[in-house]
Scaffold this motif. Structure first.
Motif, PDB file in Angstrom:
ATOM      1  N   UNK A  67      45.987  45.294  30.457  1.00 36.46           N
ATOM      2  CA  UNK A  67      45.851  43.905  30.889  1.00 36.46           C
ATOM      3  C   UNK A  67      46.702  43.034  29.972  1.00 36.46           C
ATOM      4  N   UNK A  68      47.818  42.579  30.478  1.00 41.90           N
ATOM      5  CA  UNK A  68      48.762  41.835  29.632  1.00 41.90           C
ATOM      6  C   UNK A  68      48.237  40.462  29.251  1.00 41.90           C
ATOM      7  N   UNK A  69      47.261  39.951  29.975  1.00 41.37           N
ATOM      8  CA  UNK A  69      46.620  38.698  29.562  1.00 41.37           C
ATOM      9  C   UNK A  69      45.836  38.865  28.266  1.00 41.37           C
ATOM     10  N   UNK A  70      45.475  40.105  27.973  1.00 41.80           N
ATOM     11  CA  UNK A  70      44.642  40.361  26.789  1.00 41.80           C
ATOM     12  C   UNK A  70      45.437  40.916  25.605  1.00 41.80           C
ATOM     13  N   UNK A  71      46.750  40.933  25.707  1.00 40.04           N
ATOM     14  CA  UNK A  71      47.552  41.465  24.596  1.00 40.04           C
ATOM     15  C   UNK A  71      47.460  40.539  23.383  1.00 40.04           C
ATOM     16  N   UNK A  72      47.188  41.130  22.227  1.00 37.94           N
ATOM     17  CA  UNK A  72      47.135  40.384  20.980  1.00 37.94           C
ATOM     18  C   UNK A  72      47.863  41.193  19.917  1.00 37.94           C
ATOM     19  N   UNK A  73      48.645  40.530  19.100  1.00 42.50           N
ATOM     20  CA  UNK A  73      49.396  41.215  18.059  1.00 42.50           C
ATOM     21  C   UNK A  73      48.445  41.920  17.106  1.00 42.50           C
ATOM     22  N   UNK A  74      48.754  43.189  16.852  1.00 40.34           N
ATOM     23  CA  UNK A  74      47.956  43.973  15.923  1.00 40.34           C
ATOM     24  C   UNK A  74      46.665  44.512  16.495  1.00 40.34           C
ATOM     25  N   UNK A  75      46.424  44.297  17.797  1.00 41.74           N
ATOM     26  CA  UNK A  75      45.194  44.753  18.442  1.00 41.74           C
ATOM     27  C   UNK A  75      45.547  45.780  19.504  1.00 41.74           C
ATOM     28  N   UNK A  76      44.755  46.838  19.607  1.00 40.51           N
ATOM     29  CA  UNK A  76      44.970  47.876  20.630  1.00 40.51           C
ATOM     30  C   UNK A  76      45.018  47.241  22.021  1.00 40.51           C
ATOM     31  N   UNK A  77      45.939  47.707  22.831  1.00 44.58           N
ATOM     32  CA  UNK A  77      46.050  47.185  24.187  1.00 44.58           C
ATOM     33  C   UNK A  77      44.782  47.480  24.983  1.00 44.58           C
ATOM     34  N   UNK A  78      44.543  46.646  25.971  1.00 43.01           N
ATOM     35  CA  UNK A  78      43.389  46.793  26.859  1.00 43.01           C
ATOM     36  C   UNK A  78      43.746  47.802  27.946  1.00 43.01           C
ATOM     37  N   UNK A  79      43.675  49.095  27.596  1.00 46.42           N
ATOM     38  CA  UNK A  79      44.129  50.160  28.488  1.00 46.42           C
ATOM     39  C   UNK A  79      43.174  50.354  29.659  1.00 46.42           C
ATOM     40  N   UNK A  80      43.752  50.592  30.819  1.00 45.33           N
ATOM     41  CA  UNK A  80      42.963  50.889  32.011  1.00 45.33           C
ATOM     42  C   UNK A  80      43.841  51.600  33.021  1.00 45.33           C
ATOM     43  N   UNK A  81      43.213  52.228  34.007  1.00 46.53           N
ATOM     44  CA  UNK A  81      43.939  53.022  34.992  1.00 46.53           C
ATOM     45  C   UNK A  81      43.867  52.348  36.363  1.00 46.53           C
ATOM     46  N   UNK A  82      44.978  52.394  37.068  1.00 49.71           N
ATOM     47  CA  UNK A  82      45.002  52.010  38.472  1.00 49.71           C
ATOM     48  C   UNK A  82      45.019  53.277  39.306  1.00 49.71           C
ATOM     49  N   UNK A  83      44.193  53.325  40.323  1.00 42.73           N
ATOM     50  CA  UNK A  83      44.150  54.464  41.238  1.00 42.73           C
ATOM     51  C   UNK A  83      44.648  54.036  42.610  1.00 42.73           C
ATOM     52  N   UNK A  84      45.376  54.935  43.258  1.00 41.83           N
ATOM     53  CA  UNK A  84      45.880  54.663  44.606  1.00 41.83           C
ATOM     54  C   UNK A  84      45.507  55.830  45.507  1.00 41.83           C
ATOM     55  N   UNK A  85      45.062  55.534  46.702  1.00 42.70           N
ATOM     56  CA  UNK A  85      44.604  56.582  47.599  1.00 42.70           C
ATOM     57  C   UNK A  85      45.718  57.118  48.496  1.00 42.70           C
ATOM     58  N   UNK A  86      45.486  58.315  48.983  1.00 39.73           N
ATOM     59  CA  UNK A  86      46.288  58.931  50.030  1.00 39.73           C
ATOM     60  C   UNK A  86      45.449  58.875  51.301  1.00 39.73           C
ATOM     61  N   UNK A  87      45.796  57.988  52.223  1.00 38.52           N
ATOM     62  CA  UNK A  87      45.069  57.932  53.494  1.00 38.52           C
ATOM     63  C   UNK A  87      46.062  57.592  54.609  1.00 38.52           C
ATOM     64  N   UNK A  88      46.602  58.623  55.271  1.00 40.85           N
ATOM     65  CA  UNK A  88      47.635  58.422  56.288  1.00 40.85           C
ATOM     66  C   UNK A  88      47.222  57.409  57.351  1.00 40.85           C
ATOM     67  N   UNK A  89      48.170  56.531  57.712  1.00 37.14           N
ATOM     68  CA  UNK A  89      47.902  55.542  58.746  1.00 37.14           C
ATOM     69  C   UNK A  89      46.859  54.519  58.376  1.00 37.14           C
ATOM     70  N   UNK A  90      46.426  54.495  57.100  1.00 41.96           N
ATOM     71  CA  UNK A  90      45.480  53.484  56.653  1.00 41.96           C
ATOM     72  C   UNK A  90      44.036  53.745  57.021  1.00 41.96           C
TER      73      UNK A  90
END
Length: 589
Positions: A67-90
């Motif tokens: 989360x780049x809104x939460x970036x602070x110098x000297x502080x660990x980044x706010x790591x998180x994962x984005x998931x995307x699905x496989x679903x043909x034709x929606x």
């Protein structure tokens, strides 16, 4: 007769040694079919993956973000994962939608987002929760396999559940292609990592798909890797995208795909064959002229019985000839641009033994959206709901879950980031309409004109490529444009698309007005795409501050109003006006 001199072997120049594989290619080759080093890192207590694991993680449908809104110098980044699905034709069955909704609330950031490839994205998943989330998706009979990475992505098709005009056959073909191009050995790695190797969740190809898959084991289509016969151990040079549609329906942005298929059927619905387009793609890089957006070329018409064989042959050709040394030059569009579609068609003969005929005539392409109420089949209805930027959150997300759960509705996602509620019985229609009205969706068939077909990518704060905003500012941008059009007494709609970087995830290069992030609050201005999505826009300004949007566009919009004619589309007007005159009008700002 003249003699031919053959050089002595000692006088021949020595062959150039093969170039070592790039870091990315070596990583794929050494991953054990996309298993390592991801497997080892899943079990550690660190909040993030190393870069090698991140690259392999993409093939499993996930990107690591912070989360780049939460970036602070000297502080660990706010790591998180984005998931995307496989679903043909929606298509999202009821049980899968309910599982996704719960997982997003419990282990994500509480939102779901409809992508421009008809899939859901889930944001805000912690590394420690990733196995539980992906495992939950798989156990609900969904999948994230190959939703990202150097492989075939989610296969697109018209989302509408019509039972006429070739729509069922187009949806079926999309499902078949998704199964045909699914990796085989990597599927084993996927199930091993996320559901402890439970092979009951394997893709089970049937009929024509099983037959076509057998052909992957021999001839030029065979990769040489028996475990991964189509892709081989290094998979594709870059991502690969396929879409299927019916004549005249361009809801899928057909010409932006690596392979675009237009399926023709007889009056009874029996598939006849496909017009085939190849070599489309949107991604580019600022200040790298060798990268560019490109629309697909017509390849020809292929009989229905041979379409699956053709699709895997094209993938194999790209596997063998795509650029594996320069990733920004690796998409199939560059191969066709550099060598030509005639070369491509000839080379394809090594992989595909059947005739490719001349293209069949198609009706004009229309950007279809299916908003509002439609008859699905006798006794069933569906309703298309506009979702600006595709973000489901808050009261809308809660209310949709209630309706979907109560009436056991199927969900389908559109490339326009909208959502269809399907399988609504005639007796349920009034109750569903009432429930939608409580969510403010009283006239889903008539959203604001500019918002109807507008797209934006997620951009900040989560996308690591974004240089500026897109999703978060698009509503305000549309409001400003709407006010400008109202002041100029223009009532005709515009197709607007916006991205936070040049990668083009919202396909801005096909828009009548495309805003492509180039610096903070600054955008490239692309103009002149067609409303039917058949012509590329052109770049006119490299750096337009967003606060100059109205003053920049007003002279050009005024000319359109005064000179374009009552029925002219803005993109067509810009295209006919020519670069010189458009430049003059923009310079009046």
């Amino acid at each position: 007769m003249s003699s031919t001199t053959v050089a002595d072997s000692t006088s021949l120049p020595s062959a150039s040694p093969p170039k070592p594989p790039t870091k990315q290619e070596a990583l794929k080759a050494g991953s054990g079919h996309l298993h390592d080093p991801l497997a080892a890192e899943l079990g550690n207590a660190l909040p993030s993956f190393t870069d090698p694991a991140v690259q392999i993680l993409k093939f499993h449908g996930s990107y690591q973000q912070d989360d780049r809104d939460n970036r602070r110098k000297g502080v660990e980044k706010d790591w998180q994962m984005m998931l995307r699905l496989r679903n043909p034709g929606g298509r999202i069955p009821t049980s899968l939608y309910l599982a996704l909704d719960s997982l997003a609330d419990r282990l994500g950031n509480g939102t779901l987002r409809i992508t421009t490839r008809q899939a859901f994205q889930m944001h805000g998943v912690l590394k420690t929760d990733l196995k539980e989330v992906i495992g939950g998706i798989v156990r609900a009979l969904g999948s994230t396999l190959s939703a990202c990475g150097d492989i075939n992505r989610n296969v697109m098709a018209p989302a509408a559940p019509f039972e006429r005009d070739g729509y069922p056959e187009a949806r079926l073909l999309a499902d078949q292609i998704a199964d045909l191009l699914a990796p085989q050995a990597a599927e084993g790695s996927y199930l091993d990592l996320w559901v402890d190797g439970d092979l009951s969740y394997r893709i089970k190809p049937r009929g024509p798909v099983r037959k076509a898959r057998k052909q992957q084991q021999s001839g030029a289509v065979f990769s040489g890797d028996a475990a991964e016969p189509l892709y081989g151990s290094t998979y594709l040079p870059r991502k690969f995208k396929v879409a299927v549609t019916v004549p005249g329906d361009n809801s899928v942005d057909l010409l932006t795909q690596d392979i675009g298929l237009v399926l023709f059927s007889d009056p009874s619905g029996r598939p006849l064959g496909c017009n085939v387009y190849v070599g489309g793609g949107m991604g580019r890089t600022h200040n790298k002229e060798e990268t560019f957006a490109r629309t697909a070329d017509p390849l020809g018409y292929v009989a229905a019985a041979h379409v699956l064989e053709l699709v895997q042959a094209i993938v194999a050709l790209q596997r063998d000839h795509g650029d594996r040394e320069q990733r920004r030059h690796a998409r199939m569009k560059y191969l066709i641009h550099d060598r030509g579609v005639d070369w491509f068609r000839t080379e394809l003969g090594r992989y595909f033994p059947h005739p490719i005929k001349g293209m069949r005539r198609e009706p004009p392409a229309v950007l279809t959206d299916y908003l509002g109420w439609h008859r699905q089949s006798p006794g069933l209805w569906f309703v298309g709901l506009p979702v600006l930027c595709g973000r489901l959150q808050g009261d809308l997300k809660t209310g949709l879950r209630r309706l979907i759960e109560t009436y056991q509705l199927e969900v389908r996602l559109t490339p326009n980031q909208d959502l269809l509620l399907c399988n609504i019985g005639s007796a349920q229609r009034a109750s569903v309409r009432e429930g939608l009205a409580e969510l403010g969706l009283t006239t889903p068939e008539a959203p604001p004109a500019l918002a109807r077909h507008a797209l934006a990518c997620p951009a900040l704060p989560l996308c690591g490529l974004a240089v500026t905003e897109a999703e978060r500012v698009l509503p305000a941008v549309l409001d400003r444009l709407d006010a400008l059009l109202e002041r100029l007494a223009i009532t005709k709609p515009l197709l607007v698309r916006m991205t936070g970087c040049p990668n083009g995830c919202a396909r801005p290069y096909m828009a009548e007005i495309g805003l492509v992030g180039s610096a903070v609050d600054t955008y490239q201005l692309w103009l002149g795409g067609s409303h039917g999505l058949t012509r590329l826009a052109r770049p006119y300004l490299e750096k337009m501050p967003l606060d100059k949007l109205e003053s920049t566009l007003e002279p050009l919009l005024t000319a359109w109003r005064d000179e374009g004619g009552a029925r002219s589309r803005f993109g067509d007007f810009v295209d006919k006006l020519g670069d010189g005159r458009v430049g003059e009008l923009l310079s009046l700002a």
